[in-house]
Design a protein around this motif. Structure first.
Motif, short mmCIF file in Angstrom:
data_model
loop_
_atom_site.label_atom_id
_atom_site.label_comp_id
_atom_site.label_asym_id
_atom_site.label_seq_id
_atom_site.Cartn_x
_atom_site.Cartn_y
_atom_site.Cartn_z
N UNK A 13 0.60 4.65 2.98
CA UNK A 13 2.02 3.70 4.19
C UNK A 13 0.05 2.62 4.42
N UNK A 14 1.07 1.36 4.97
CA UNK A 14 -0.52 0.81 5.43
C UNK A 14 -0.14 1.15 7.76
N UNK A 58 -3.93 7.17 2.72
CA UNK A 58 -2.91 5.89 3.05
C UNK A 58 -4.26 4.84 3.01
N UNK A 59 -3.66 3.09 3.32
CA UNK A 59 -4.37 2.23 3.87
C UNK A 59 -4.87 1.71 5.11
N UNK A 75 -1.29 -7.58 9.85
CA UNK A 75 0.03 -8.04 8.62
C UNK A 75 0.63 -6.32 9.15
N UNK A 76 1.63 -6.82 7.82
CA UNK A 76 2.57 -5.68 7.46
C UNK A 76 1.80 -4.64 7.79
N UNK A 77 2.28 -3.12 9.02
CA UNK A 77 1.78 -2.37 8.99
C UNK A 77 2.89 -1.44 8.70
N UNK A 78 3.05 0.24 8.12
CA UNK A 78 4.02 0.61 8.92
C UNK A 78 3.44 2.08 10.17
N UNK A 123 7.44 1.84 15.96
CA UNK A 123 6.32 2.82 14.93
C UNK A 123 5.87 3.91 14.58
N UNK A 124 5.77 4.86 13.60
CA UNK A 124 4.98 5.92 14.11
C UNK A 124 3.82 6.03 14.62
N UNK A 125 3.53 6.32 15.44
CA UNK A 125 1.95 5.74 16.47
C UNK A 125 0.62 7.20 16.76
#
Length: 353
Positions: free
Chosen positions: A92-93, A118-119, A158-161, A182-184
């Motif tokens: 995941x980002x 993860x990234x 940018x795009x993130x999960x 988002x999960x945070x």
């Protein structure tokens, strides 16, 4: 790249950090990375104070020393052994929004994201934006695997999960508004406290000085408040803290000392001071620079109950009494890899994404 290989990579990073100490730069002749990286890190450490006046060379080197001690194969293996790591075929980002109050303050989140496979999508604070890109270049040179794992941005994310964000209570509200879907992990202001019993030795109180003065008290693990018994003899504390009196020679600290002292005098507050630190009786946890709040307690057990109730305001508690979850005086600035900020298990969060 499997977990064992990632552990090996960060072990080599920790060994590289061992060359940057408060005793000086100790360049190793046998390091395979020094040709490319030693002078770059040395220059950035020497110049850190140009970009952030609080990042003195000594404090930057203390941060490097701390991470050198943490990033051993033994520590990394012990830390990760309690989790069920599986090969991550769908990384995941993870956006990491970092604070910048002390050098490398966002490194643990950076490490956690990468060690979990993860990234990392990193948005650094403008107050601390020069070390992690160098660390990333080191990792990428060590193993090309990391080239696609780390992204830095100064603009819109940018795009993130998922998101890990650290800031003030005010910025936390902003984070919750924008990243709540988002999960945070969203961290707010926290401070650290110390509990004194009056039985501490001079050496133990000198150790407390490290908790108070390291990084000028700007870290969430810096002791900003002490709890003391009735009729406490402040001379014991002031005599021990005198070891750190040179801090007043640093202009930014001196300016804060003079300003806060003037405010206290004009406000008719009763403040104890010794020309480089002030003690002010106050129920709050977050004290200004060059000030330590204090509060009396009558019952140790009642104080523990209160601190438990107010735990969301506290990062850690320093005390030499043998109580679970306390850290010894002088150790607040040396957390283990498994001592998570705000007591939120970052690895567990990341492995569930």
């Amino acid at each position: 790249m499997n977990l064992e290989q990632r552990i090996e990579a960060f072990t080599k990073l920790g060994d590289f950090f061992s060359q940057f100490t408060t005793d000086g730069f100790l360049k190793k002749d046998d390091s395979e990375f020094n040709t490319l990286f030693f002078d770059a890190f040395k220059m950035q450490i020497n110049r850190a104070q140009e970009f952030n006046g609080w990042f003195t060379k000594e404090n930057v080197l203390k941060a490097f020393e701390s991470w050198n001690k943490a990033l051993t194969k033994e520590n990394l293996t012990f830390w990760t052994s309690k989790y069920n790591f599986q090969e991550n075929n769908d990384p995941k980002n993870v956006a990491i929004i970092m604070a910048g109050n002390i050098p490398l303050v966002g490194f643990h989140d950076f490490l956690s994201v990468l060690i979990s496979g993860n990234n990392a999508v990193v948005k650094q604070s403008s107050n601390d934006k020069h070390f992690l890109p160098l660390v990333s270049k080191f990792l990428e040179h060590l193993n090309p695997y990391f080239k696609n794992k780390i992204t830095f941005t100064e603009d819109k994310l940018p795009d993130f999960d998922a998101v890990i964000a650290t800031g003030s209570n005010n910025t936390a509200r902003y984070f919750e508004h924008y990243f709540g879907k988002y999960p945070n992990i969203i961290r707010k202001n926290r401070n650290s406290v110390a509990i004194l019993t009056g039985n501490e030795s001079k050496e133990e109180l000198e150790a407390l000085g490290e908790d108070i003065f390291q990084y000028f008290g700007l870290g969430c693990r810096s002791v900003s408040k002490i709890f003391i018994p009735k009729d406490y003899n402040f001379d014991l504390l002031f005599n021990a803290l005198y070891k750190y009196n040179d801090i007043i020679n640093y202009k930014k600290y001196e300016n804060n000392y003079d300003y806060n002292k003037a405010v206290y005098i004009m406000s008719l507050f009763n403040v104890l001071e010794n020309s480089f630190v002030m003690l002010k009786e106050d129920e709050n946890y977050a004290s200004p620079i060059a000030t330590v709040f204090y509060e009396y307690y009558e019952s140790f057990e009642n104080l523990l109950s209160r601190l438990k109730e107010e735990s969301e305001q506290i990062q850690c508690i320093a005390c030499n009494e043998n109580v679970v979850d306390f850290v010894k005086l002088g150790k607040t600035q040396h957390p283990k890899l498994w001592d998570y900020a705000d007591n939120i298990d970052t690895i567990e969060f990341l492995l569930k994404l």
